[in-house]
Design a protein around this motif. Sequence first.
Motif, PDB file in Angstrom:
ATOM      1  N   UNK A   1      43.339  41.471  48.798  1.00 33.15           N
ATOM      2  CA  UNK A   1      43.039  41.441  47.367  1.00 33.15           C
ATOM      3  C   UNK A   1      43.410  42.756  46.683  1.00 33.15           C
ATOM      4  N   UNK A   2      43.008  43.856  47.262  1.00 38.46           N
ATOM      5  CA  UNK A   2      43.254  45.149  46.628  1.00 38.46           C
ATOM      6  C   UNK A   2      44.731  45.383  46.283  1.00 38.46           C
ATOM      7  N   UNK A   3      45.686  45.075  47.176  1.00 42.09           N
ATOM      8  CA  UNK A   3      47.088  45.289  46.814  1.00 42.09           C
ATOM      9  C   UNK A   3      47.544  44.495  45.595  1.00 42.09           C
ATOM     10  N   UNK A   4      46.850  43.380  45.314  1.00 42.14           N
ATOM     11  CA  UNK A   4      47.229  42.557  44.163  1.00 42.14           C
ATOM     12  C   UNK A   4      46.634  43.076  42.851  1.00 42.14           C
ATOM     13  N   UNK A   5      45.667  43.988  42.942  1.00 45.27           N
ATOM     14  CA  UNK A   5      44.951  44.433  41.743  1.00 45.27           C
ATOM     15  C   UNK A   5      45.281  45.877  41.368  1.00 45.27           C
ATOM     16  N   UNK A   6      46.377  46.396  41.891  1.00 44.32           N
ATOM     17  CA  UNK A   6      46.752  47.765  41.571  1.00 44.32           C
ATOM     18  C   UNK A   6      46.906  47.942  40.056  1.00 44.32           C
ATOM     19  N   UNK A   7      46.238  48.958  39.520  1.00 46.98           N
ATOM     20  CA  UNK A   7      46.314  49.237  38.092  1.00 46.98           C
ATOM     21  C   UNK A   7      45.322  48.470  37.248  1.00 46.98           C
TER      22      UNK A   7
ATOM     23  N   UNK B   1      45.319  35.375  42.407  1.00 51.05           N
ATOM     24  CA  UNK B   1      44.760  35.281  43.753  1.00 51.05           C
ATOM     25  C   UNK B   1      45.052  33.919  44.376  1.00 51.05           C
ATOM     26  N   UNK B   2      44.949  32.867  43.576  1.00 48.65           N
ATOM     27  CA  UNK B   2      45.229  31.531  44.083  1.00 48.65           C
ATOM     28  C   UNK B   2      46.657  31.388  44.582  1.00 48.65           C
ATOM     29  N   UNK B   3      47.591  32.057  43.927  1.00 45.15           N
ATOM     30  CA  UNK B   3      49.001  31.971  44.326  1.00 45.15           C
ATOM     31  C   UNK B   3      49.339  32.902  45.492  1.00 45.15           C
ATOM     32  N   UNK B   4      48.667  34.039  45.564  1.00 40.10           N
ATOM     33  CA  UNK B   4      49.187  35.125  46.396  1.00 40.10           C
ATOM     34  C   UNK B   4      48.373  35.453  47.638  1.00 40.10           C
ATOM     35  N   UNK B   5      47.147  34.973  47.742  1.00 37.49           N
ATOM     36  CA  UNK B   5      46.365  35.312  48.928  1.00 37.49           C
ATOM     37  C   UNK B   5      46.986  34.690  50.170  1.00 37.49           C
TER      38      UNK B   5
END
Length: 356
Positions: A23-29, A75-79
């Motif tokens: 999750x953290x890598x997807x929420x950078x910034x 998150x639904x697409x990328x986890x």
Amino acid sequence: MNDPTPRFLPGLELSRALYEEAVSPLLQGIPHAAALLGPGSEVPGLDTERSTDHGWGPRLQIFVDRNHRRIDDLLGRSLPGRIRGWPTRFLPDPDDPGNRMLTDSPEGRHGVDVVDPRTWSVERLGFDPGHGVRTIDWLAVPTQRLAEVTGGAVFHDDLGEITRIRHALEWYPDDLWRYVLACQWRRIAQEEAFVGRCAEVGDGLGERVVTARLVRDLMRLCLLLERRYPPYSKWLGTVFASLDAAVEVGPVLERALTSARPATDLAEAYRRVAERQNRTGLATPLSPEPRPFHSRPYPVLDAGRFTEALLARIEDPALRDGVPVGAVDQYIDGTDALARLGPLRDLAGRFLEEGG
């Protein structure tokens, strides 16, 4: 899940891995907080392999102020489909639609709740601690809920909101602490003489029932004395066993549940818990020694003395002079009732108004 069951990991560890690795890598910034709070045996770290049969899995809350839908879709697409071998998605259990089961199906939904911290607080507690915590707020929230919000783990918080909420609810202010302790002693005072009376009339079953009620109340009292929010019944014994008091008081309580003379064992438990009360400095110390109940030959503590001593040290007149019932789960224990925060607030408010 079609693959062999992965190695069990405590849920807090699994949730941390979900956040840090996926999750953290997807929420950078994106300013956010990440935590695992709320219900579930993994939140207090009490989950085992048995817990994995329903509702358990890699899950957490992501707290953001805006763009909830966009982040949820991301998150639904990328986890990834799995983390540490466990699926990251859930489907309703067909045999029990109220529960969720882990699945590898693309139709499943991830276990990350994207929420606003204030909205989440109101849903879990019935109020927003960011606006302060009033007396009614403390008394209307079941202690299990307070344990759920202050327990668990926060993995990241650059918003600061969740950290502030947890700090605000860490423990009762001293006046409220004295009040809930006073009300817990009052519960004991109201039934402590019943064990001996049941034995006197040959009511063995009634004697055991009252003994068990008093043991439960003493366990919850020990939790309150050690600044621990009492959990619901499933975990009461487990959490009690982690207390300092468990070494001294626990064996006596166990003996009371099985002995031929439970009134004697309870009297010893009262003495030991009363000594612990005296050591807190929250009230004037009182003699912890058991005594007869009027002229009747069975021992009691006369626990109402401890109630009065605690109330005498309370500065808030609404608490000191109010109806001594305590927090909602000191006088209500129905699961469905405790889940309805609105009616609980109404009821707690009525008791406060009646006392004032």
